[in-house]
Write a protein that holds these residues in place. Structure first.
Motif, mmCIF file in Angstrom:
data_model
loop_
_atom_site.group_PDB
_atom_site.id
_atom_site.type_symbol
_atom_site.label_atom_id
_atom_site.label_comp_id
_atom_site.label_asym_id
_atom_site.label_seq_id
_atom_site.Cartn_x
_atom_site.Cartn_y
_atom_site.Cartn_z
ATOM 1 N N GLY A 130 -9.982 11.348 -4.960
ATOM 2 C CA GLY A 130 -11.007 12.325 -4.616
ATOM 3 C C GLY A 130 -10.680 13.685 -5.181
ATOM 4 N N MET A 131 -11.663 14.562 -5.183
ATOM 5 C CA MET A 131 -11.464 15.906 -5.724
ATOM 6 C C MET A 131 -10.405 16.662 -4.924
ATOM 7 N N ASP A 132 -10.388 16.453 -3.600
ATOM 8 C CA ASP A 132 -9.413 17.110 -2.748
ATOM 9 C C ASP A 132 -9.170 16.218 -1.531
ATOM 10 N N SER A 133 -8.324 16.669 -0.619
ATOM 11 C CA SER A 133 -7.980 15.852 0.544
ATOM 12 C C SER A 133 -9.176 15.629 1.464
ATOM 13 N N GLU A 134 -10.064 16.603 1.555
ATOM 14 C CA GLU A 134 -11.250 16.441 2.395
ATOM 15 C C GLU A 134 -12.144 15.328 1.860
ATOM 16 N N GLU A 193 0.846 -1.194 0.000
ATOM 17 C CA GLU A 193 0.000 0.000 0.000
ATOM 18 C C GLU A 193 0.879 1.241 0.000
ATOM 19 N N VAL A 194 0.403 2.298 -0.629
ATOM 20 C CA VAL A 194 1.138 3.553 -0.662
ATOM 21 C C VAL A 194 0.194 4.715 -0.364
ATOM 22 N N THR A 195 0.691 5.665 0.404
ATOM 23 C CA THR A 195 0.021 6.947 0.567
ATOM 24 C C THR A 195 1.000 8.013 0.075
ATOM 25 N N TYR A 196 0.470 9.021 -0.610
ATOM 26 C CA TYR A 196 1.331 10.062 -1.163
ATOM 27 C C TYR A 196 0.478 11.285 -1.470
ATOM 28 N N THR A 197 1.087 12.319 -1.995
ATOM 29 C CA THR A 197 0.340 13.498 -2.404
ATOM 30 C C THR A 197 0.597 13.782 -3.874
ATOM 31 N N VAL A 198 -0.392 14.391 -4.499
ATOM 32 C CA VAL A 198 -0.265 14.830 -5.883
ATOM 33 C C VAL A 198 -0.707 16.283 -5.957
ATOM 34 N N VAL A 199 -0.402 16.935 -7.046
ATOM 35 C CA VAL A 199 -0.789 18.327 -7.239
ATOM 36 C C VAL A 199 -2.102 18.375 -7.997
ATOM 37 N N SER A 200 -3.121 18.971 -7.397
ATOM 38 C CA SER A 200 -4.395 19.162 -8.076
ATOM 39 C C SER A 200 -4.315 20.436 -8.908
ATOM 40 N N LYS A 203 -3.047 17.313 -2.833
ATOM 41 C CA LYS A 203 -4.137 16.526 -2.264
ATOM 42 C C LYS A 203 -3.639 15.108 -2.000
ATOM 43 N N LYS A 204 -4.298 14.424 -1.079
ATOM 44 C CA LYS A 204 -3.916 13.075 -0.697
ATOM 45 C C LYS A 204 -4.263 12.071 -1.786
ATOM 46 N N ALA A 205 -3.434 11.033 -1.887
ATOM 47 C CA ALA A 205 -3.692 9.924 -2.810
ATOM 48 C C ALA A 205 -3.312 8.638 -2.083
ATOM 49 N N ARG A 206 -3.954 7.546 -2.489
ATOM 50 C CA ARG A 206 -3.748 6.270 -1.808
ATOM 51 C C ARG A 206 -4.058 5.140 -2.776
ATOM 52 N N ALA A 207 -3.251 4.079 -2.731
ATOM 53 C CA ALA A 207 -3.486 2.925 -3.602
ATOM 54 C C ALA A 207 -2.812 1.706 -2.998
ATOM 55 N N LEU A 208 -3.251 0.543 -3.431
ATOM 56 C CA LEU A 208 -2.579 -0.694 -3.048
ATOM 57 C C LEU A 208 -2.475 -1.601 -4.259
ATOM 58 N N ALA A 209 -1.491 -2.481 -4.237
ATOM 59 C CA ALA A 209 -1.287 -3.430 -5.328
ATOM 60 C C ALA A 209 -1.142 -4.823 -4.747
#
Length: 227
Positions: free
Chosen positions: A202-206, A168-175, A182-188
């Protein structure tokens, strides 16, 4: 116009004309060629996510005959709507098929949170390279996102009873739409048909935080279909 904004604009047009059972790309499905974040962490450095209760189940997706036949099955939160993602056949829009690829994976299913009151998706991405390591696939996925940073990887157990190993990874990307991170999350995880990535967008971190219960429901109910 940046890639994120272009995807969102394209989605508004495409989703309005979607055929039944087929989903077109929408906000957040952008790809790119960025390198993995130098701040990425792994193993013991990765901090566990805060405890989040799973959402109420509204259905199951992944089995043959479901909205999205997949190499796995998992539960979908009440109100969320799954749609199979297929290549765009319209010659005027074919270039948008590039948005269905990120790293080495291809988008196979998009589960829309809007009917449940949130702005975002759970997306399933697949890779038919059976020998590929899920961790490598996930790193490639993150590197191809929109300006990824602060990536934290950790080994997890998913599915009922923690039956399946995953990364699993948590990271941020630029909206680019909101001009803020904003927050991003995924698993493989590995499946009989190759690695699979489950992404929460999601549209934003909230919105991301508000949809975590749906992600936890899916994560905790994952099961390989066996073929």
């Amino acid at each position: 116009m940046g890639r994120g904004a272009a995807v969102a604009a394209a989605a508004a047009v495409l989703l309005a004309g979607c055929a039944s059972g087929t989903a077109e790309p929408s906000a957040g499905a952008g790809t790119g060629s960025g390198a993995a974040s130098p701040s990425a962490k792994t193993g013991a450095e990765a901090s566990a996510s805060p405890s989040v209760a799973a959402a109420a189940k509204g259905g199951t997706v992944g089995a043959a005959g479901s909205a999205c036949p997949l190499p796995v099955t998992f539960d979908v939160a009440a109100g969320w709507k799954p749609k199979k993602v297929e290549p765009i056949g319209d010659p005027d829009l074919e270039e948008l098929n590039d948005l269905l690829e990120q790293g080495t994976v291809t988008m196979a299913c998009e589960i829309d949170a809007k009917p449940a009151g949130n702005i975002g998706f759970l997306r399933v991405w697949t890779d038919d390279a059976k020998g590929a390591a899920p961790r490598a696939v996930l790193e490639s996925f993150v590197a191809a996102d929109d300006s990824p940073s602060s990536a934290v990887y950790r080994d997890v157990r998913v599915g009922r009873g923690g039956a399946l190993p995953a990364t699993e990874v948590t990271y941020t990307v630029v909206s680019e739409l909101l001009d803020e991170p904003k927050k991003a999350r995924a698993l493989a995880l590995a499946t009989p048909r190759g690695p699979l990535v489950l992404e929460l967008g999601g549209m934003d971190s909230e919105e991301h935080d508000a949809m975590l219960p749906a992600y936890e429901l899916a994560k905790g109910s994952l099961a390989a279909t066996g073929g």
